[in-house]
Design an enzyme around this catalytic site. Structure first.
Site, PDB file in Angstrom:
ATOM      1  N   SER A 122      -8.028  -8.011 -88.172  1.00 28.37           N
ATOM      2  CA  SER A 122      -6.829  -7.689 -87.407  1.00 28.37           C
ATOM      3  C   SER A 122      -5.843  -8.863 -87.443  1.00 28.37           C
ATOM      4  CB  SER A 122      -7.217  -7.277 -85.990  1.00 28.37           C
ATOM      5  OG  SER A 122      -6.214  -6.514 -85.380  1.00 28.37           O
ATOM      6  N   ASP A 146      -9.520  -4.418 -91.555  1.00 31.63           N
ATOM      7  CA  ASP A 146      -8.884  -3.345 -90.784  1.00 31.63           C
ATOM      8  C   ASP A 146      -7.505  -3.699 -90.236  1.00 31.63           C
ATOM      9  OD1 ASP A 146      -9.523  -0.579 -90.283  1.00 31.63           O
ATOM     10  OD2 ASP A 146      -9.371  -1.043 -88.158  1.00 31.63           O
ATOM     11  N   HIS A 285     -12.664  -0.387 -85.320  1.00 35.50           N
ATOM     12  CA  HIS A 285     -11.741  -1.474 -85.668  1.00 35.50           C
ATOM     13  C   HIS A 285     -12.433  -2.834 -85.674  1.00 35.50           C
ATOM     14  CE1 HIS A 285      -8.017  -3.676 -86.014  1.00 35.50           C
ATOM     15  NE2 HIS A 285      -8.137  -4.225 -84.815  1.00 35.50           N
TER      16      HIS A 285
END
Length: 312
Positions: A122, A146, A285
């Protein structure tokens, strides 16, 4: 029942190592003083010079990588980004990837002896891209977990906004565990309890608060009736494509099948960077928490130069 608070940050590791069937490596917390008076903190796994450096996502900290680090069984660093974990908050609240990458570069200059395989999830993924673009001497390969600069802000990041907005203090950690699980973060309840424990602290008045700065900034923005001004997702994207275009190290994108990066998002990255590899893992995630063994295998194969995994 709330999570016990009379344990140290490494107390969970023996049980995690036992569950994986791997030996418990030496682990220590290290810190580096920066010229402006702030400090960057990290976890160091193993005793040899690190070959892998892990960068967490917004609102997380280095401990999010614990299970992945144990499964990987390589000397590595897991760094607390500025404003997270035990690293200092920034007085200017600038947590854009290029700014965060400056602290990471200082840490790698101090703590490593060779270019690193950078794995960033992220916000950590875009920070890794900024690092690779500006300090190519420090990066041997880049694994982005992700996230892409073009991610649909109406989808996954909306969950991030909901996670950070609201009160900054709570009566119990269970409140935060419930909230995290309702928004799709974490894995099992015990795993989520561990993550919440390691990402919070108990104030003098007994209330629980987040360690990371984002929750406090979000609350300030809401109080000022400007809910979009200080929410974490706003820092994830602005210069990301330029940074990725400048990266010369091999790039792998890990797309979580139940995460925030859609197939079109991944396809856009691959169209912009045809040489990039895209691997799909069955995870949410926070891949490092919900598919740690699979992610560790991918990191190990990347480090060894023998890519594995499925494509788009």
């Amino acid at each position: 029942m709330d999570v016990a608070i009379d344990i140290t940050e490494f107390s969970y590791l023996p049980a995690q190592a036992d569950a994986l069937g791997v030996p418990l490596p030496p682990v220590e917390r290290i810190a580096l003083s920066l010229p402006d008076g702030r400090a960057v903190s990290a976890l160091r796994f193993g005793t040899e010079a690190p070959r892998v450096t892990l960068l967490h996502g917004a609102g997380l900290n280095a401990h999010t990588w614990d299970t992945t680090s144990l499964a990987l069984r390589q000397p590595l660093l897991a760094i607390d980004l500025a404003g997270h974990g035990d690293s200092s908050w920034r007085s200017d609240a600038d947590y854009t990837p290029r700014t965060l990458a400056v602290d990471v570069a200082a840490a790698l200059d101090a703590w490593t002896e060779q270019p690193q395989l950078i794995v960033g999830q992220s916000l950590g993924g875009l920070t890794g891209a900024a690092l690779a673009a500006t300090r190519p001497d420090l990066v041997s390969a880049l694994v982005i977990v992700d996230i892409t600069p073009g991610i649909d802000v109406s989808a996954g990041p909306a969950a991030l906004r909901a996670f950070y907005e609201g009160p900054t203090d709570f009566a119990t950690r269970d409140e935060l565990v419930d909230k995290a699980m309702s928004l799709g973060f974490g894995g099992t309840r015990p795993e989520t309890e561990r993550g919440v424990f390691l990402n919070t602290r108990v104030r003098a008045d007994g209330r629980i608060e987040w360690k990371h700065h984002f929750a406090h900034l979000a609350a300030q923005a809401l109080a000022a009736h400007d809910p979009g001004s200080a929410v974490a997702p706003s820092v994830l994207h602005e210069t990301g494509w330029d940074d990725l275009a400048a990266v010369r190290a091999p790039i792998t994108l890990v797309r979580a099948s139940r995460g925030f990066v859609s197939e079109p998002d991944a396809a856009e990255l691959q169209s912009r960077m045809p040489e990039a590899r895209v691997v799909v893992l069955d995870a949410t995630h926070n891949v490092q928490e919900t598919a740690p063994a699979a992610l560790a295998d991918l990191i190990a194969s990347t480090a060894a130069g023998t890519p594995t995994g499925s494509g788009l």
